[in-house]
Design a protein around this motif. Structure first.
Motif, PDB file in Angstrom:
ATOM      1  N   MET A   1       0.930  -1.299   0.100  1.00  0.00           N
ATOM      2  CA  MET A   1       0.110  -0.079  -0.008  1.00  0.00           C
ATOM      3  C   MET A   1       0.765   1.266  -0.169  1.00  0.00           C
ATOM      4  O   MET A   1       0.704   2.285  -0.828  1.00  0.00           O
ATOM      5  CB  MET A   1      -1.011   0.003   1.231  1.00  0.00           C
ATOM      6  CG  MET A   1      -2.041   0.933   1.094  1.00  0.00           C
ATOM      7  SD  MET A   1      -2.980   0.637  -0.262  1.00  0.00           S
ATOM      8  CE  MET A   1      -4.650   1.484   0.317  1.00  0.00           C
ATOM      9  N   LEU A   2       1.799   1.193   0.687  1.00  0.00           N
ATOM     10  CA  LEU A   2       2.855   2.450   0.798  1.00  0.00           C
ATOM     11  C   LEU A   2       3.450   2.822  -0.699  1.00  0.00           C
ATOM     12  O   LEU A   2       3.752   3.947  -0.915  1.00  0.00           O
ATOM     13  CB  LEU A   2       3.654   2.237   1.695  1.00  0.00           C
ATOM     14  CG  LEU A   2       4.962   3.398   2.174  1.00  0.00           C
ATOM     15  CD1 LEU A   2       4.271   4.657   2.314  1.00  0.00           C
ATOM     16  CD2 LEU A   2       5.738   2.964   3.161  1.00  0.00           C
ATOM     17  N   LEU A   3       3.949   1.756  -1.290  1.00  0.00           N
ATOM     18  CA  LEU A   3       4.486   1.708  -2.677  1.00  0.00           C
ATOM     19  C   LEU A   3       3.432   2.660  -3.536  1.00  0.00           C
ATOM     20  O   LEU A   3       3.763   3.421  -4.375  1.00  0.00           O
ATOM     21  CB  LEU A   3       4.918   0.400  -3.245  1.00  0.00           C
ATOM     22  CG  LEU A   3       6.054  -0.218  -2.584  1.00  0.00           C
ATOM     23  CD1 LEU A   3       6.337  -1.537  -3.055  1.00  0.00           C
ATOM     24  CD2 LEU A   3       7.204   0.442  -2.829  1.00  0.00           C
ATOM     25  N   LEU A   4       2.302   2.050  -3.518  1.00  0.00           N
ATOM     26  CA  LEU A   4       1.158   2.650  -4.460  1.00  0.00           C
ATOM     27  C   LEU A   4       0.949   4.224  -3.990  1.00  0.00           C
ATOM     28  O   LEU A   4       0.579   5.178  -4.734  1.00  0.00           O
ATOM     29  CB  LEU A   4      -0.030   2.100  -4.194  1.00  0.00           C
ATOM     30  CG  LEU A   4      -0.272   0.540  -4.743  1.00  0.00           C
ATOM     31  CD1 LEU A   4      -1.403  -0.010  -4.654  1.00  0.00           C
ATOM     32  CD2 LEU A   4       0.119   0.490  -6.486  1.00  0.00           C
ATOM     33  N   GLU A   5       0.969   4.541  -2.634  1.00  0.00           N
ATOM     34  CA  GLU A   5       0.829   5.874  -2.081  1.00  0.00           C
ATOM     35  C   GLU A   5       1.754   6.819  -2.573  1.00  0.00           C
ATOM     36  O   GLU A   5       1.793   7.848  -2.998  1.00  0.00           O
ATOM     37  CB  GLU A   5       0.829   5.928  -0.608  1.00  0.00           C
ATOM     38  CG  GLU A   5       0.374   7.120  -0.089  1.00  0.00           C
ATOM     39  CD  GLU A   5      -1.028   7.697  -0.272  1.00  0.00           C
ATOM     40  OE1 GLU A   5      -1.070   9.074  -0.359  1.00  0.00           O
ATOM     41  OE2 GLU A   5      -1.796   6.974  -0.818  1.00  0.00           O
ATOM     42  N   ILE A   6       3.147   6.290  -2.717  1.00  0.00           N
ATOM     43  CA  ILE A   6       4.516   6.895  -3.160  1.00  0.00           C
ATOM     44  C   ILE A   6       4.151   7.375  -4.750  1.00  0.00           C
ATOM     45  O   ILE A   6       4.610   8.379  -5.307  1.00  0.00           O
ATOM     46  CB  ILE A   6       5.699   6.059  -3.028  1.00  0.00           C
ATOM     47  CG1 ILE A   6       6.017   6.197  -1.487  1.00  0.00           C
ATOM     48  CG2 ILE A   6       6.819   6.696  -3.841  1.00  0.00           C
ATOM     49  CD1 ILE A   6       7.089   5.151  -0.883  1.00  0.00           C
ATOM     50  N   GLN A   7       3.765   6.364  -5.498  1.00  0.00           N
ATOM     51  CA  GLN A   7       3.525   6.477  -6.795  1.00  0.00           C
ATOM     52  C   GLN A   7       2.331   7.484  -7.100  1.00  0.00           C
ATOM     53  O   GLN A   7       2.472   8.321  -7.983  1.00  0.00           O
ATOM     54  CB  GLN A   7       3.051   5.241  -7.556  1.00  0.00           C
ATOM     55  CG  GLN A   7       4.426   4.298  -7.582  1.00  0.00           C
ATOM     56  CD  GLN A   7       4.051   2.788  -8.496  1.00  0.00           C
ATOM     57  OE1 GLN A   7       2.838   2.424  -8.592  1.00  0.00           O
ATOM     58  NE2 GLN A   7       5.114   2.332  -8.701  1.00  0.00           N
ATOM     59  N   LYS A   8       1.438   7.495  -6.249  1.00  0.00           N
ATOM     60  CA  LYS A   8       0.185   8.276  -6.400  1.00  0.00           C
ATOM     61  C   LYS A   8       0.851   9.956  -5.999  1.00  0.00           C
ATOM     62  O   LYS A   8       0.510  11.001  -6.871  1.00  0.00           O
ATOM     63  CB  LYS A   8      -0.911   8.017  -5.280  1.00  0.00           C
ATOM     64  CG  LYS A   8      -1.981   8.932  -5.341  1.00  0.00           C
ATOM     65  CD  LYS A   8      -3.119   8.447  -4.488  1.00  0.00           C
ATOM     66  CE  LYS A   8      -3.974   9.687  -4.384  1.00  0.00           C
ATOM     67  NZ  LYS A   8      -4.920   9.452  -2.954  1.00  0.00           N
ATOM     68  N   LYS A   9       1.480   9.930  -4.969  1.00  0.00           N
ATOM     69  CA  LYS A   9       1.927  11.354  -4.769  1.00  0.00           C
ATOM     70  C   LYS A   9       3.088  11.840  -5.607  1.00  0.00           C
ATOM     71  O   LYS A   9       2.924  13.126  -5.910  1.00  0.00           O
ATOM     72  CB  LYS A   9       2.750  11.310  -3.214  1.00  0.00           C
ATOM     73  CG  LYS A   9       1.586  10.892  -2.206  1.00  0.00           C
ATOM     74  CD  LYS A   9       0.659  12.043  -1.917  1.00  0.00           C
ATOM     75  CE  LYS A   9      -0.302  11.565  -0.885  1.00  0.00           C
ATOM     76  NZ  LYS A   9      -1.479  12.360  -0.801  1.00  0.00           N
ATOM     77  N   SER A  10       3.612  10.921  -6.360  1.00  0.00           N
ATOM     78  CA  SER A  10       4.654  11.326  -7.188  1.00  0.00           C
ATOM     79  C   SER A  10       3.828  11.914  -8.656  1.00  0.00           C
ATOM     80  O   SER A  10       4.266  13.011  -8.954  1.00  0.00           O
ATOM     81  CB  SER A  10       5.464  10.206  -7.755  1.00  0.00           C
ATOM     82  OG  SER A  10       6.420   9.539  -6.678  1.00  0.00           O
ATOM     83  N   LEU A  11       2.928  11.287  -9.094  1.00  0.00           N
ATOM     84  CA  LEU A  11       2.154  11.583 -10.186  1.00  0.00           C
ATOM     85  C   LEU A  11       1.544  12.972  -9.767  1.00  0.00           C
ATOM     86  O   LEU A  11       1.478  13.863 -10.602  1.00  0.00           O
ATOM     87  CB  LEU A  11       1.156  10.558 -10.595  1.00  0.00           C
ATOM     88  CG  LEU A  11       1.650   9.373 -11.228  1.00  0.00           C
ATOM     89  CD1 LEU A  11       0.835   8.283 -11.374  1.00  0.00           C
ATOM     90  CD2 LEU A  11       2.588   9.811 -12.330  1.00  0.00           C
ATOM     91  N   GLU A  12       0.767  13.026  -8.637  1.00  0.00           N
ATOM     92  CA  GLU A  12       0.048  14.405  -8.192  1.00  0.00           C
ATOM     93  C   GLU A  12       1.148  15.453  -8.036  1.00  0.00           C
ATOM     94  O   GLU A  12       0.767  16.670  -8.631  1.00  0.00           O
ATOM     95  CB  GLU A  12      -0.391  14.270  -6.898  1.00  0.00           C
ATOM     96  CG  GLU A  12      -1.565  13.173  -6.490  1.00  0.00           C
ATOM     97  CD  GLU A  12      -1.969  12.843  -5.522  1.00  0.00           C
ATOM     98  OE1 GLU A  12      -1.606  13.197  -4.465  1.00  0.00           O
ATOM     99  OE2 GLU A  12      -3.311  12.297  -5.386  1.00  0.00           O
TER     100      GLU A  12
END
Length: 177
Positions: free
Chosen positions: A1-12
């Protein structure tokens, strides 16, 4: 879940940086030019919030994966691909991803670089000038015991974080020396 959150924040974070430039370019023909000030304030606040959230999540990931030799090698490899920041004082050394995260989290003063777009009418007559946040930032610590200053490219940081987590999930790296 943390990996997906990092990817989401990177894209945002990347989206906010790109949107800032598009907003400035469109301001010469915008239907609501007075709204531009509110948008600039919004982008500034969002860029700062997303950068801090991404840095905190990357530190959490780095802290949980730091015992893994594979994670350490991968973070070094991805960090070396694109310079994402450099110290300005007391040294001029390049920064690691962990350094960048720490400085974003602990900075006392944040100074965002601004670019400028000039909009003309096509006949060389200047209509207006619009500023935008470039995604580059100077961070400063005023702590007398540990003062420092650094310059960070937030777009390169977002890209490095996304690439790092993407490669970690896909297994696209050498797991053993």
């Amino acid at each position: 879940m943390l990996l997906l959150e990092i990817q989401k924040k990177s894209l945002e974070l990347a989206t906010i940086i790109f949107a800032q430039t598009a907003r400035a370019a469109d301001a010469g023909t915008a239907r609501f030019p007075d709204f531009s000030v509110e948008l600039e304030s919004y982008y500034f606040n969002e860029m700062h919030a997303k950068a801090v959230e991404l840095a905190v999540n990357m530190r959490r990931m780095d802290d949980s994966g730091s015992t893994s030799g594979a994670w350490i090698r991968l973070i070094g490899e991805v960090g070396a691909q694109d310079p994402i920041g450099s110290f300005l004082a007391p040294t001029t050394d390049p920064m690691t991803i962990r350094d960048v995260c720490n400085k974003i989290i602990h900075a006392d003063d944040t100074r965002y670089d601004q670019g400028r777009i000039e909009n003309s009418d096509g006949h060389g007559n200047l209509l207006n000038r619009q500023t935008y946040l470039t995604g580059e930032v100077t961070l400063i610590s005023t702590d007398p015991k540990n003062a420092w200053k650094c310059h960070i490219d937030l777009l390169a940081f977002a890209r490095a974080c996304f690439t790092l987590t993407d490669r970690w999930v896909s297994g696209d790296f050498e797991r053993s020396p």
